[in-house]
Design an enzyme around this catalytic site. Structure first.
Site, mmCIF file in Angstrom:
data_model
loop_
_atom_site.group_PDB
_atom_site.id
_atom_site.type_symbol
_atom_site.label_atom_id
_atom_site.label_comp_id
_atom_site.label_asym_id
_atom_site.label_seq_id
_atom_site.Cartn_x
_atom_site.Cartn_y
_atom_site.Cartn_z
ATOM 1 N N ASP A 137 -15.787 -10.117 -22.621
ATOM 2 C CA ASP A 137 -16.014 -9.975 -21.131
ATOM 3 C C ASP A 137 -17.888 -9.632 -21.178
ATOM 4 O O ASP A 137 -18.693 -10.281 -19.913
ATOM 5 C CB ASP A 137 -15.048 -8.728 -20.328
ATOM 6 C CG ASP A 137 -13.557 -9.195 -21.102
ATOM 7 O OD1 ASP A 137 -13.869 -9.562 -21.409
ATOM 8 O OD2 ASP A 137 -13.731 -7.496 -20.782
ATOM 9 N N GLY B 231 0.451 -1.460 -0.207
ATOM 10 C CA GLY B 231 -0.007 0.208 0.024
ATOM 11 C C GLY B 231 0.843 0.789 0.091
ATOM 12 O O GLY B 231 1.933 1.217 0.729
ATOM 13 N N CYS C 192 5.495 -5.730 1.162
ATOM 14 C CA CYS C 192 5.748 -4.587 1.232
ATOM 15 C C CYS C 192 5.245 -3.892 2.160
ATOM 16 O O CYS C 192 5.598 -3.440 3.834
ATOM 17 C CB CYS C 192 5.736 -4.247 0.351
ATOM 18 S SG CYS C 192 5.973 -1.978 0.165
ATOM 19 N N TYR C 193 4.355 -3.086 2.441
ATOM 20 C CA TYR C 193 3.701 -2.486 3.402
ATOM 21 C C TYR C 193 2.416 -3.364 4.236
ATOM 22 O O TYR C 193 2.454 -3.395 5.296
ATOM 23 C CB TYR C 193 1.969 -1.442 2.671
ATOM 24 C CG TYR C 193 1.541 -0.980 4.209
ATOM 25 C CD1 TYR C 193 2.038 0.812 4.537
ATOM 26 C CD2 TYR C 193 -0.004 -1.280 4.631
ATOM 27 C CE1 TYR C 193 1.154 1.135 5.480
ATOM 28 C CE2 TYR C 193 -0.375 -0.636 5.618
ATOM 29 C CZ TYR C 193 -0.053 0.405 6.047
ATOM 30 O OH TYR C 193 -1.699 1.467 6.654
ATOM 31 N N HIS D 44 8.716 -7.787 -3.582
ATOM 32 C CA HIS D 44 7.368 -8.050 -4.147
ATOM 33 C C HIS D 44 7.683 -9.207 -4.723
ATOM 34 O O HIS D 44 7.894 -9.192 -5.966
ATOM 35 C CB HIS D 44 6.204 -6.763 -4.788
ATOM 36 C CG HIS D 44 6.403 -5.558 -4.468
ATOM 37 N ND1 HIS D 44 5.096 -5.539 -4.034
ATOM 38 C CD2 HIS D 44 6.253 -4.135 -4.046
ATOM 39 C CE1 HIS D 44 4.676 -4.800 -3.200
ATOM 40 N NE2 HIS D 44 5.741 -4.448 -3.077
ATOM 41 N N GLU E 252 4.641 -11.152 -5.414
ATOM 42 C CA GLU E 252 4.173 -11.074 -6.719
ATOM 43 C C GLU E 252 4.274 -10.715 -8.272
ATOM 44 O O GLU E 252 3.620 -11.371 -9.200
ATOM 45 C CB GLU E 252 2.968 -11.013 -6.215
ATOM 46 C CG GLU E 252 2.624 -9.116 -6.208
ATOM 47 C CD GLU E 252 3.343 -8.777 -5.575
ATOM 48 O OE1 GLU E 252 3.887 -9.568 -4.391
ATOM 49 O OE2 GLU E 252 3.206 -7.186 -5.097
#
Ligand code: XMP
Length: 511
Positions: free
Chosen positions: A227, A54, A81-82, A169, A171
């Site tokens: 979609d 964040g 992270c955050y 990170h 990810e």
């Protein structure tokens, strides 16, 4: 019972990417707001919790924080992270501005003896960082598990409570062993088996939609794209005929596309499907218009008016279904790109229709996940694998004023290109490919005669996010076949060119 990982979202740019990676590792996962009460989290019986990144500093009063009780639920927690800093802060450590922030790729050193989180990760590897604060003092009971040159606590853990945190990170793709770290957390540490599949997501979403919609009416603007079709079919599976789909045929779709959508929705799924054949209305308003922005505006506005007219016939509607997918969510939150999207899609639609809430069943999914969901729902592969097409469709691929003849010409040329690409087996390797009717006319010779006719441009690109793209080096023999077929089979065309421009500096569409 299905194993669940909860991703507690603190507003990070990559929160949904974390969810995506977890699902890719075969573990079901849901993104929840950081403010979700801890009781709710407990009732969901997660196998583990991930705290996301964040943009804030944990020590500011205004920053999003979850309760420290989240760390006491007795399930493994991974802070990223955050989320890592928040874990340190909540557990009594200290977070402060780092003497030097780290942005981008950095060398990560796993400390001895390596923790289970780093099993299979070499002692030195590359990780991706983006932080100004850092963990300045470890909370009691925690140990540093990895470091970088400027970050003494690049990872930490409390074995006893199964609390883990990484400043980097895992990810993002730039973290070399990111998937490995996530998998280590999910499988050995949280005990997840990794047997979740898209079918589970589809069934679960349908069950929730059923509950949320109750006996109210639902309306959906079907564009014929992947979609909106997948979203509509999902809602239809939940509430059947309570859903009405309005498909406005503006006459600018690719060859046979309108009929294909109608067949799928009406025949294969027995939906309340209203096809509005508004070709004449659209083409009438577009007559003589060359400017692409003006074309988009006319198409967008006419679409809204037609939709409004039709939706009024349905009566009181509780929900509007939209096929928003995760990349749309990122784009609409991100500065200039928000502007790009507003004219890309039928932005003003929600205002024109009288409904209480919007339903976006695909909001958490990436495009390829939407395709997988579509196949699960039994939608024909031809539709599921269809290339993306802008809302105004061929309207922005005809560089001169739009006429029925030009639309028909481009439909034919485009269909030949698509047919040949499919026959060459390249369909799924290209992100987007199409033909453009340029405004270039030139002299040619056909038979014994001189011609003066139009030029078709072919475009094929690969891209992961449509923000940047590479042209595809299509085989010359394929290009040759397409060119020869277009010139021979489509009257009015005497030249075919291939666009070899990347984006940037080009865009994907021509306009
Ligand atoms: P550009 O041409 O900007 O396109 O590189 C990026 C992607 O967006 C699609 N696109 C649109 N999609 N409505 C849409 O729904 C539009 O008006 C529109 N214009 C461009 C384009 O096809 C490509 O995938």
């Amino acid at each position: 019972m299905q194993q669940l990982i909860i991703v507690l979202d603190f507003g990070g740019q990559y929160s949904h990417l974390i969810a995506r990676r977890v699902r890719d590792l075969g573990v079901y996962c849901e993104v929840k707001s950081y403010a979700t009460p801890v009781e709710t989290l407990r009732e969901m019986k997660p196998a583990g919790i991930i705290l996301t990144g964040g943009p804030n500093s944990v020590y500011l009063d205004t920053s999003p924080r979850c309760s420290a009780a989240v760390l006491e639920l007795g399930v493994p927690v991974l802070g990223i992270c955050y989320g890592a800093q928040l874990m340190a802060y909540l557990a009594g450590g200290e977070v402060a501005p780092a003497p030097r922030g780290e942005y981008g790729r950095v060398a990560l050193e796993v400390l001895e003896p390596p923790c289970a989180l780093f099993a299979g990760v070499p002692p030195e590897s590359t990780a991706w960082m983006s932080h100004t604060d850092y963990i300045a003092r470890l909370p009691e009971g925690f140990q540093a598990l990895a470091k970088t040159a400027n970050c003494p606590v690049a990872a930490m853990g409390c074995r006893e409570k199964r609390l883990l945190a990484v400043q980097f990170h895992p990810e993002v793709q730039h973290t070399e062993y990111g998937d490995r770290v996530l998998e280590n957390f999910l499988k050995p540490i949280c005990g997840c088996v990794g047997d979740w599949q898209m079918s589970g997501y589809v069934e679960q979403t349908i069950a929730r939609l059923k509950e949320r919609i109750g006996d109210q009416k639902v309306i959906c603007a079907l564009s014929g794209g992947v979609d909106s079709t997948v979203a509509a079919v999902m809602v239809h599976r939940a509430v059947g005929k309570q859903l009405s789909c309005i498909f406005v045929d503006h006459g600018l779709l690719r060859k046979n596309e309108g009929d294909q959508v109608e067949t799928i929705c009406k025949k294969n799924f027995d939906m309340n499907f209203i096809r509005v054949n508004a070709q004449e209305e659209f083409l009438g308003k577009l007559a003589g218009v060359t400017d692409p922005e003006a074309k988009r505006k006319i198409i967008g506005e006419t679409f809204i008016r037609v939709f409004e007219r039709e939706s009024k016939k349905i009566g009181k509607v509780g929900f509007l279904v939209q096929g928003t997918i995760y990349p749309d969510v990122i784009e609409s939150g991100a500065g200039d790109s928000a502007v790009i999207k507003s004219h890309h899609n039928v932005g003003a639609l929600p205002d024109a229709v009288d409904f209480e809430e919007i339903i976006e069943p695909l909001r958490m999914l990436f495009k390829d996940e939407v395709r997988r969901a579509g196949l699960e729902l039994g939608i024909a592969p031809e539709l599921v694998w269809r290339q993306p097409c802008p809302g105004p469709a061929l309207g922005v691929r005809i560089l001169e004023p739009i006429t029925p003849e030009r639309v028909a010409l481009l439909q034919e040329a485009d269909a030949i290109f698509r047919e040949e690409v499919a026959a060459a087996g390249l369909e799924r390797e290209i992100s987007q490919y199409f033909a453009v009717l340029t405004n270039v006319k030139s002299v040619g010779v056909m038979g014994d005669g001189r011609t003066y006719a139009a030029t078709i441009a072919l475009r094929a690109v690969t891209t992961s996010d449509f923000m940047t793209a590479e042209f595809v080096p299509l085989p010359y023999d394929l290009l040759g076949r397409v060119s020869s077929r277009i010139v021979n089979e489509v009257p009015g065309v005497n030249r075919v060119v291939y666009d070899i421009t990347a984006k940037p500096p080009g865009t994907i569409e021509w306009e």
